[in-house]
Design an enzyme around this catalytic site. Sequence first.
Site, mmCIF file in Angstrom:
data_model
loop_
_atom_site.group_PDB
_atom_site.id
_atom_site.type_symbol
_atom_site.label_atom_id
_atom_site.label_comp_id
_atom_site.label_asym_id
_atom_site.label_seq_id
_atom_site.Cartn_x
_atom_site.Cartn_y
_atom_site.Cartn_z
ATOM 1 N N VAL A 63 0.902 -1.202 -0.074
ATOM 2 C CA VAL A 63 0.150 0.026 0.083
ATOM 3 C C VAL A 63 0.829 1.288 0.005
ATOM 4 O O VAL A 63 1.517 1.382 0.961
ATOM 5 C CB VAL A 63 -0.943 0.027 1.065
ATOM 6 N N ASP B 1 -6.007 -6.434 17.425
ATOM 7 C CA ASP B 1 -5.059 -5.468 17.579
ATOM 8 C C ASP B 1 -5.211 -4.385 16.493
ATOM 9 O O ASP B 1 -4.238 -3.863 15.867
ATOM 10 C CB ASP B 1 -3.637 -6.113 17.117
ATOM 11 N N LYS C 275 -5.328 -0.960 15.677
ATOM 12 C CA LYS C 275 -4.210 0.421 16.048
ATOM 13 C C LYS C 275 -4.121 1.175 14.695
ATOM 14 O O LYS C 275 -4.274 0.505 13.541
ATOM 15 C CB LYS C 275 -3.059 -0.023 16.765
#
Length: 317
Positions: A130, A173, A175
């Site tokens: 990405v 997770d 974040k």
Amino acid sequence: MANLLNCLKTALSDVAMGWGVSPDYHALAGMRSALATDLVAEFRQELTDRYVVEDEIGRGGMALVFLATDRRHDRKVALKVLRPERAFQVGRERFLREIRLAAQLAHPHILPVYDSGEAAGLLYFVMPHVEGGSLRERLQREHRLSLEDASQITHDVAGALDYAHRHHVVHRDIKPENVMLQDGVAMVADFGIGKAFSAAGAQHLTGVGSVVGTPAYMSPEQMFGEGDIDGRSDIYSLGCVLYEMLTGEPLFTGPTHRAVLARRITNSLPDLAFPDTVPDEVRATIRAALAEAPEERPVTGAQIVCALEHSMACHCL
């Protein structure tokens, strides 16, 4: 090479057997340095028919990330390599099984898994590269985001979570590092990793990375190692991320992961300090997501999306 791996396994064996006996981390650090040089070279060599492994583009407590070229499809990919000590904790079969299940998730806001396997004794999986980078990188550049941008990112992530939870997959997770941004679209990365470590009982380990998840974004039930974690844990983490996007500061802070974890264990939720530009409806949505008891939070990502869309519509009037 075999000697290095055997030494690493020996250093970690007390932890794996006793759940909480800390290894000699100075020794592990030295072995990690040697492994970083020797294993990566062997890893590159073993994958040469399929991937050209190029530069390291990221690292964390669980893995190293390399830019690579997929020879078969002539495309750039991100090749994520589990650290040897982490691979030892979770186990090869469990890791590959959970990654395989995560690869079945098909949603526009979930970063797909192209491939996974083992090379030179290292476990890896492959994702799209990405170019827009992560939400963490954007926050480092801009400090905080506009209400519109933060709401759009939250909309995308909540949609991904809603889909995953309906397929009985909990991320564990969420974040800013695991939210990737490309052309105005947010995609959630690393589905399957948290489940693999939780299934292995790794949340009880001390040491590198502490518990499964990141202390500044973990729900209370995840932080205290409760076994029955469901999608509402991800909703809590998303509330932490939305708060940080709007304020420019993490909700829970400290000099180290251990310090954050200790502060969270001994203190309740801190006061929420919002900029004046954040509407009351958005503040209420965040407070609901951050409820200590899971049953007091929104149950689905769709509820978060609905609340944000309503507040944004009122804000624009």
